[in-house]
Design a protein around this motif. Structure first.
Motif, PDB file in Angstrom:
ATOM      1  N   PRO A  89     -10.933 -13.504  11.465  1.00 51.03           N
ATOM      2  CA  PRO A  89     -10.949 -12.491  10.817  1.00 51.03           C
ATOM      3  C   PRO A  89     -10.614 -12.319   9.336  1.00 51.03           C
ATOM      4  O   PRO A  89      -9.615 -13.014   9.189  1.00 51.03           O
ATOM      5  N   LEU A  90     -10.803 -11.713   8.178  1.00 52.39           N
ATOM      6  CA  LEU A  90      -9.998 -10.907   7.354  1.00 52.39           C
ATOM      7  C   LEU A  90      -8.947 -10.913   7.457  1.00 52.39           C
ATOM      8  O   LEU A  90      -9.671  -9.597   7.874  1.00 52.39           O
ATOM      9  N   VAL A  91      -8.016 -11.369   6.823  1.00 50.46           N
ATOM     10  CA  VAL A  91      -6.161 -10.929   6.960  1.00 50.46           C
ATOM     11  C   VAL A  91      -5.480 -10.868   5.563  1.00 50.46           C
ATOM     12  O   VAL A  91      -5.444 -12.289   5.820  1.00 50.46           O
ATOM     13  N   ALA A  92      -5.304  -9.764   4.960  1.00 46.69           N
ATOM     14  CA  ALA A  92      -4.665 -10.561   3.582  1.00 46.69           C
ATOM     15  C   ALA A  92      -3.617  -9.130   3.848  1.00 46.69           C
ATOM     16  O   ALA A  92      -3.682  -7.625   3.582  1.00 46.69           O
ATOM     17  N   GLU A  93      -2.376  -9.268   3.285  1.00 49.49           N
ATOM     18  CA  GLU A  93      -1.038  -8.343   3.119  1.00 49.49           C
ATOM     19  C   GLU A  93      -0.376  -8.521   1.624  1.00 49.49           C
ATOM     20  O   GLU A  93      -1.208  -9.287   0.757  1.00 49.49           O
ATOM     21  N   THR A  94      -0.072  -7.051   1.464  1.00 49.96           N
ATOM     22  CA  THR A  94      -0.012  -6.835  -0.105  1.00 49.96           C
ATOM     23  C   THR A  94       1.522  -7.084  -0.070  1.00 49.96           C
ATOM     24  O   THR A  94       2.625  -6.317  -0.316  1.00 49.96           O
ATOM     25  N   PRO A  95       1.804  -7.926  -1.186  1.00 49.62           N
ATOM     26  CA  PRO A  95       3.415  -8.683  -1.818  1.00 49.62           C
ATOM     27  C   PRO A  95       4.013  -7.299  -1.560  1.00 49.62           C
ATOM     28  O   PRO A  95       3.619  -6.543  -2.613  1.00 49.62           O
ATOM     29  N   GLU A  96       5.251  -6.983  -1.637  1.00 43.11           N
ATOM     30  CA  GLU A  96       6.168  -5.782  -1.175  1.00 43.11           C
ATOM     31  C   GLU A  96       6.807  -5.787  -2.662  1.00 43.11           C
ATOM     32  O   GLU A  96       6.472  -3.931  -3.435  1.00 43.11           O
ATOM     33  N   HIS A  97       6.176  -6.215  -4.150  1.00 45.88           N
ATOM     34  CA  HIS A  97       6.854  -5.692  -5.445  1.00 45.88           C
ATOM     35  C   HIS A  97       5.219  -5.417  -5.783  1.00 45.88           C
ATOM     36  O   HIS A  97       5.867  -4.816  -6.967  1.00 45.88           O
ATOM     37  N   LEU A  98       4.567  -5.356  -4.951  1.00 46.34           N
ATOM     38  CA  LEU A  98       3.036  -4.725  -5.036  1.00 46.34           C
ATOM     39  C   LEU A  98       2.609  -3.216  -5.161  1.00 46.34           C
ATOM     40  O   LEU A  98       1.955  -2.852  -5.546  1.00 46.34           O
ATOM     41  N   LEU A  99       3.732  -2.980  -3.993  1.00 50.06           N
ATOM     42  CA  LEU A  99       3.616  -1.809  -4.041  1.00 50.06           C
ATOM     43  C   LEU A  99       4.705  -0.537  -4.816  1.00 50.06           C
ATOM     44  O   LEU A  99       4.491   0.246  -3.415  1.00 50.06           O
ATOM     45  N   ASN A 100       5.490  -0.812  -5.828  1.00 45.14           N
ATOM     46  CA  ASN A 100       6.018  -0.123  -6.313  1.00 45.14           C
ATOM     47  C   ASN A 100       5.201   1.484  -6.311  1.00 45.14           C
ATOM     48  O   ASN A 100       6.378   2.364  -6.756  1.00 45.14           O
ATOM     49  N   ASP A 101       4.526   1.824  -6.838  1.00 45.69           N
ATOM     50  CA  ASP A 101       3.565   2.635  -7.020  1.00 45.69           C
ATOM     51  C   ASP A 101       3.648   3.800  -5.381  1.00 45.69           C
ATOM     52  O   ASP A 101       4.005   3.294  -4.136  1.00 45.69           O
ATOM     53  N   ASP A 102       3.682   4.952  -6.253  1.00 45.27           N
ATOM     54  CA  ASP A 102       4.024   6.421  -5.252  1.00 45.27           C
ATOM     55  C   ASP A 102       3.128   6.011  -4.627  1.00 45.27           C
ATOM     56  O   ASP A 102       3.285   6.448  -2.987  1.00 45.27           O
ATOM     57  N   VAL A 103       1.529   6.317  -5.136  1.00 43.80           N
ATOM     58  CA  VAL A 103       0.283   6.095  -4.299  1.00 43.80           C
ATOM     59  C   VAL A 103       0.125   5.395  -4.834  1.00 43.80           C
ATOM     60  O   VAL A 103      -0.492   4.631  -5.791  1.00 43.80           O
ATOM     61  N   THR A 104       0.106   4.906  -3.166  1.00 39.22           N
ATOM     62  CA  THR A 104      -1.088   3.176  -3.406  1.00 39.22           C
ATOM     63  C   THR A 104      -2.402   3.299  -3.983  1.00 39.22           C
ATOM     64  O   THR A 104      -3.092   3.931  -3.468  1.00 39.22           O
ATOM     65  N   PRO A 105      -2.501   2.097  -4.833  1.00 41.15           N
ATOM     66  CA  PRO A 105      -4.301   2.497  -5.497  1.00 41.15           C
ATOM     67  C   PRO A 105      -5.155   1.601  -4.884  1.00 41.15           C
ATOM     68  O   PRO A 105      -4.358   0.489  -3.683  1.00 41.15           O
ATOM     69  N   ASN A 106      -6.002   1.812  -4.488  1.00 46.55           N
ATOM     70  CA  ASN A 106      -7.544   1.230  -3.782  1.00 46.55           C
ATOM     71  C   ASN A 106      -6.470  -0.763  -4.044  1.00 46.55           C
ATOM     72  O   ASN A 106      -7.394  -1.512  -3.050  1.00 46.55           O
ATOM     73  N   ASP A 107      -6.759  -1.676  -5.239  1.00 42.97           N
ATOM     74  CA  ASP A 107      -6.783  -2.653  -4.955  1.00 42.97           C
ATOM     75  C   ASP A 107      -5.550  -3.233  -4.627  1.00 42.97           C
ATOM     76  O   ASP A 107      -5.617  -4.183  -3.648  1.00 42.97           O
ATOM     77  N   LYS A 108      -4.869  -2.319  -3.827  1.00 45.01           N
ATOM     78  CA  LYS A 108      -3.849  -2.280  -2.892  1.00 45.01           C
ATOM     79  C   LYS A 108      -2.784  -2.656  -1.764  1.00 45.01           C
ATOM     80  O   LYS A 108      -2.601  -2.720  -0.909  1.00 45.01           O
ATOM     81  N   ILE A 109      -4.271  -2.074  -0.740  1.00 43.97           N
ATOM     82  CA  ILE A 109      -4.439  -1.707   0.265  1.00 43.97           C
ATOM     83  C   ILE A 109      -4.588  -3.082   0.976  1.00 43.97           C
ATOM     84  O   ILE A 109      -5.774  -3.423   0.196  1.00 43.97           O
TER      85      ILE A 109
END
Length: 437
Positions: A89-109
């Motif tokens: 199945p589709l599995v995809a992770e978010t690189p750490e440097h894209l997780l800088n927001d206090d609240v994770t936006p939908n496109d980075k979940i």
């Protein structure tokens, strides 16, 4: 004809014992020629090379990729450049440097599917949800009815895959090779699961939940759930366990479980059933797909890495371990020439617990600087931290971060308690940077 020696990256990947012999002397210190070679490999002098432990592989090499093996980037409407770890199945992770927001936006979940995602629904409020089993009054409600009947709640909640950090285990554990990107901290809106269970009326024999969704098994067998996990009743009745129908003020992305999903914060994301349509209240521990063998289970007593698992020595993975990441600087960043101080920012979290301390280092852990740790927006939200580190000269540096939870448990250099499926892999995060001469 003499063959060409492999580069450091290839050498450590293919023949780590030979690499150590070439690079380190008997006292565990870098040989002069090896130090020069390692400096060339990482792009500059290594000011704190004397602190590097024997056999240490720099982050620039350990986290890099050989030519032709660049990460596969997801191209999907509504999603950032996540890194694909699996297609079916589709599995995809978010690189750490894209997780800088206090609240994770939908496109980075991040995305973690177990089966084939269902088709989007045209009328989300008509989605049907059932609670049955060990209850006095079985419920069958539409989402629209649930919104009218129960009080809504909005909370910032961490959601983390049980295999987050799996790639750091040696020998390699089976499963998707997550680094640190199977985590999000979005603001979820929904209904407390406990309110729904109280409306159904739990019988005295209620012990566990069993979760079911509308995704189909990869085999195509409609009678076999893609995954069906559950939690003890006490966790189901916890104030922050919710049935969510919105995220960050809007609809949940289809790939992340719309129109209805569970959020069981602090525990493996597999318990946060996507496209949820039924909760079966059990009089025993749930035995659904993903509940047996070594699936989402960890050793009770430490086992020899790579050894055969004894099923009797395993327990269900519940609260996730303490973890921290650097988010404002990507691995491999070249800083401005003359940089002598670097500001760091990131997040830390600890499953059911809170984060007590965060420490950072730029000299391979010889000294540590205490970071400023902010308060969580609410329980089960991650905590943002900041710190400044001094860099004495130009060259290659590694920025390390480690967190300690409210029970005094800290991250280590490598994940502890090896297990066949690589759960609880919470090695400290390392980010390589270069200051040009």
């Amino acid at each position: 004809m003499r063959s060409k020696e492999r580069g450091l990256f290839e050498l450590y990947r293919d023949d780590p014992e030979r690499a150590d012999a070439l690079v380190f002397n008997r006292r565990g210190l870098l040989k002069g020629s090896a130090l020069a070679a390692m400096g060339a490999a990482v792009g500059g002098a290594i000011p704190f090379s004397g602190n590097m432990p024997s056999g240490y592989v720099p982050a620039a090499l350990a986290q890099g990729a050989p030519a032709g093996a660049a990460p596969k980037v997801l191209k999907m409407d509504g999603k950032a450049d996540l890194v694909i770890l699996g297609d079916k199945p589709l599995v995809a992770e978010t690189p750490e440097h894209l997780l800088n927001d206090d609240v994770t936006p939908n496109d980075k979940i991040f995305i973690r599917n177990n089966g084939v995602a269902p088709d989007p629904v045209s009328s989300p409020d008509s989605w049907e949800f059932t609670v049955d089993g060990e209850v006095n009054n079985a419920l069958k409600l539409t989402l629209g009815e649930m919104k009218k009947k129960f009080q809504p709640v909005t909370l910032a909640l961490q959601m983390e895959c049980g295999g987050n950090g799996r790639s750091a285990f040696e020998p390699k554990a089976s499963g998707n090779q997550w680094t640190n990107g199977a985590i999000s901290n979005a603001r979820w809106t929904g209904i407390r699961l406990k309110d729904v269970l109280q409306a159904a009326g739990l019988k005295p024999g209620a012990v566990y939940t069993g979760h079911y969704g509308s995704d189909t098994h990869l085999s195509g067998d409609a009678t076999k759930p893609a995954i069906s996990r559950g939690v003890p009743i006490a966790k189901a009745m916890e104030e922050h366990t919710i049935i969510a129908y919105a995220v960050n003020g809007g609809p949940i992305p289809q790939i992340n479980g719309a129109p209805l999903r569970l959020i069981v914060p602090g525990w493996p994301g597999s318990t946060s059933q996507k496209w949820v349509n039924r909760i079966w209240i059990r009089d025993r521990e749930h035995d659904g797909q993903g509940m047996g063998g070594t699936s989402y289970r960890v050793p009770i007593k430490p086992m020899v890495p790579g050894d055969k698992a004894d099923p009797k020595n395993f327990r269900i993975l519940e609260s996730m371990p303490v973890r921290s990441i650097i988010t404002n600087i990507a691995n491999g960043t070249e800083l401005k020439a003359g940089t002598r101080q670097v500001g760091l920012r990131g997040h830390a979290w600890a499953g059911d617990h809170s984060v007590r301390d965060v420490h950072v280092s730029a000299d391979f852990g010889q000294t540590w600087t205490t970071a400023k740790v902010g308060k969580a927006a609410n329980k089960y939200a991650w905590q943002t931290w900041t710190a400044d580190l001094k860099l004495p000269d130009a060259g290659y540096y590694e920025l390390w971060v480690k967190a300690t939870d409210s029970n005094g448990r800290s991250q280590g250099h490598a994940p502890g308690h090896w297990n066949p499926q690589g759960y609880n892999g919470n090695a400290m995060h390392r980010v390589a940077v270069l200051v040009p001469a």
